[in-house]
Design a protein around this motif. Structure first.
Motif, short mmCIF file in Angstrom:
data_model
loop_
_atom_site.label_atom_id
_atom_site.label_comp_id
_atom_site.label_asym_id
_atom_site.label_seq_id
_atom_site.Cartn_x
_atom_site.Cartn_y
_atom_site.Cartn_z
N GLY A 1 13.47 10.26 0.42
CA GLY A 1 13.33 11.61 -0.10
C GLY A 1 14.47 12.01 -1.00
O GLY A 1 14.27 12.65 -2.05
N LEU A 2 15.70 11.65 -0.64
CA LEU A 2 16.85 11.94 -1.49
C LEU A 2 16.72 11.25 -2.84
O LEU A 2 16.99 11.84 -3.89
N ALA A 3 16.28 9.99 -2.83
CA ALA A 3 16.09 9.26 -4.08
C ALA A 3 15.04 9.93 -4.96
O ALA A 3 15.22 10.08 -6.18
N LEU A 4 13.93 10.37 -4.37
CA LEU A 4 12.87 11.02 -5.14
C LEU A 4 13.32 12.37 -5.68
O LEU A 4 12.93 12.78 -6.78
N ILE B 1 5.40 8.95 2.92
CA ILE B 1 4.59 7.74 2.78
C ILE B 1 5.47 6.52 2.52
O ILE B 1 5.30 5.47 3.14
N LEU B 2 6.41 6.64 1.58
CA LEU B 2 7.28 5.50 1.28
C LEU B 2 8.19 5.16 2.45
O LEU B 2 8.34 4.00 2.84
N GLY B 3 8.85 6.19 3.02
CA GLY B 3 9.72 5.95 4.18
C GLY B 3 8.93 5.47 5.38
O GLY B 3 9.35 4.54 6.09
N GLY B 4 7.76 6.08 5.61
CA GLY B 4 6.90 5.61 6.71
C GLY B 4 6.40 4.20 6.47
O GLY B 4 6.22 3.43 7.42
N GLY B 5 6.18 3.86 5.19
CA GLY B 5 5.76 2.49 4.87
C GLY B 5 6.85 1.47 5.17
O GLY B 5 6.56 0.37 5.66
N ILE B 6 8.10 1.84 4.87
CA ILE B 6 9.22 0.94 5.20
C ILE B 6 9.29 0.72 6.70
O ILE B 6 9.41 -0.42 7.18
N TRP B 7 9.19 1.82 7.45
CA TRP B 7 9.24 1.74 8.92
C TRP B 7 8.05 0.94 9.46
O TRP B 7 8.22 0.08 10.33
N MET C 1 0.82 -1.21 0.00
CA MET C 1 0.00 0.00 0.00
C MET C 1 0.85 1.26 0.00
O MET C 1 0.58 2.22 -0.73
N ALA C 2 1.91 1.26 0.81
CA ALA C 2 2.80 2.42 0.85
C ALA C 2 3.51 2.60 -0.50
O ALA C 2 3.65 3.73 -1.00
N GLY C 3 3.95 1.50 -1.10
CA GLY C 3 4.63 1.57 -2.38
C GLY C 3 3.73 2.13 -3.47
O GLY C 3 4.14 3.02 -4.23
N PHE C 4 2.51 1.65 -3.55
CA PHE C 4 1.58 2.15 -4.57
C PHE C 4 1.29 3.63 -4.36
O PHE C 4 1.34 4.43 -5.30
N THR D 1 5.18 -1.16 -7.79
CA THR D 1 4.63 -1.34 -6.44
C THR D 1 4.93 -2.73 -5.91
O THR D 1 5.36 -2.90 -4.76
N VAL D 2 4.70 -3.73 -6.75
CA VAL D 2 4.97 -5.12 -6.34
C VAL D 2 6.45 -5.28 -6.03
O VAL D 2 6.83 -5.89 -5.01
N CYS D 3 7.31 -4.74 -6.90
CA CYS D 3 8.76 -4.86 -6.68
C CYS D 3 9.18 -4.16 -5.39
O CYS D 3 10.01 -4.67 -4.63
N PHE D 4 8.62 -2.97 -5.13
CA PHE D 4 8.96 -2.23 -3.91
C PHE D 4 8.52 -3.01 -2.67
O PHE D 4 9.28 -3.17 -1.71
N GLY D 5 7.26 -3.48 -2.69
CA GLY D 5 6.76 -4.24 -1.54
C GLY D 5 7.59 -5.48 -1.28
O GLY D 5 7.92 -5.79 -0.13
#
Length: 366
Positions: free
Chosen positions: A91-94, A50-56, A20-23, A172-176
């Motif tokens: 954030g740096l990557a984005l 969202i992405l960093g919080g999703g990882i955490w 969900m975070a990845g998407f 999204t699938v790859c990130f998750g």
């Protein structure tokens, strides 16, 4: 060494959080390069959270499912640092992806940064454990890092090589899978031992308090996922243009399905917008430049600009619209510029007026 197991429900839930975070993060930045600099920074910052919080969140949902024969808790300061590290590195990557020219080197570099962010977040988060110490070797960290970086580069490459909905879903699938795999590969290579002396620098954070914090984080991710998902499956499947826009009318929806009209030998055909390199005003009508052809289009330049804004077309000059995806070279002059095109035999270059220079450079990632 302590024996441990995992709660299967929380393992599955952790994968769901990562997806969900990845998407949400990847789709939120869809079309961000067409925004002005300030709005783009805001979108990138929100996606990083969202992405960093999703990882955490994925990590600690899985850690809540870690079942050890002893009670343990976390150091609150270290746990907070682990979340901030993930957000900052994503954030740096984005920022690289949305404020630099998007080449393969940029994509790979951003993927490496995301992969390293996942790894650093994981091991910083594990370092916050109190009364139970994780034990791992440098080789365990190396294996986890390779898995994370490879899968993260794949995720960023799939999602950003071509910004279509299909690519975003696959990304999204790859990130998750990258976040999920890294966590459980690293955890599988980790042993846990009893540590009688707490080494925390901040206040204690037991599993009950952590569970409440993670629940709030997951709730926010789910909410953002639902709001983003509605625009993904709704009638308008492209990112909204910068600024306020009128609601889509039915004729525009039919154009999105049919394509851009052009005439050839007395018949009207429809071209997919992505195939068109540029559009030139010709009185009350326009000329399409597509591959080796110049094609007559019944739209005016103003109508073409309005209808094709969501497909990335920008006004480069009062007489020209350009598709930034077809621009092969850009030349800056004193107060204007020129876009060059390869593979478009009927058109080699388009002038960029001074008033349009900033928008064109922003769309090209300059």
């Amino acid at each position: 060494m302590l024996d441990y197991s995992h709660n299967a429900i929380l393992v599955v839930a952790s994968l769901g959080v990562a997806l969900m975070a990845g998407f949400t993060g990847l789709y939120l930045t869809h079309g961000a390069n067409r925004l002005d600099s300030q709005r783009r920074k805001f979108v990138v910052a929100l996606a990083a959270v969202i992405l960093g919080g999703g990882i955490w969140s994925m990590h600690f949902v899985a850690m809540l499912g870690l079942q050890l024969p002893i009670l343990f808790y976390y150091d609150a300061l270290v746990t907070l640092i682990s979340a901030l590290v993930a957000i900052l590195m994503v954030g740096l990557a984005l920022l690289l992806l949305h404020f630099r020219r998007r080449t393969m080197q940029t994509i790979v570099g951003a993927g490496v940064i995301v992969g390293m962010g996942i790894v650093v977040m994981h091991y910083v988060g594990m370092a916050g454990m109190q009364l139970c110490r994780p034990v791992y070797s440098i080789w365990d960290v190396a294996i986890s890092t390779v898995a994370s970086v490879v899968l993260s580069v794949l995720a960023i490459w799939v999602a950003y090589d071509n910004r279509t909905q299909r690519n975003i879903l696959l990304g999204t699938v790859c990130f998750g899978v990258a976040v999920f795999t890294m966590h459980f590969v690293a955890t599988g290579l980790t042993d846990f031992v009893v540590s009688d002396v707490p080494s925390g620098a901040g206040p204690e954070l037991n599993n009950q308090v952590l569970a409440m914090g993670v629940t709030v984080s997951v709730f926010l991710i789910c909410s953002a996922f639902l709001l983003t998902g509605i625009t993904f499956i709704g009638p308008s499947q492209e990112a909204e243009p910068a600024g306020d826009s009128e609601p889509a009318h039915e004729p525009e929806l039919s154009v999105l399905r049919a394509g851009v009209p052009f005439e050839r030998e007395g018949q009207t055909f429809f071209a997919e917008p992505y195939r068109i390199a540029a559009i030139r005003a010709e009185g009350h009508y326009t000329i399409l430049y597509m591959d080796s052809e110049k094609l007559f289009c019944p739209w005016s330049i103003t109508e073409a600009e309005t209808r094709l804004l969501s497909d990335g077309f920008l006004r480069a000059h009062r007489s020209y619209l350009v598709n930034p995806k077809h621009v092969s070279c850009f030349e800056r002059h004193k107060d204007n510029g020129t876009c060059y095109f390869d593979g478009v035999e009927a058109l080699t270059k388009v002038p960029v007026s001074r008033s349009r220079l900033a928008d064109i450079r922003s769309a090209l990632g300059l």
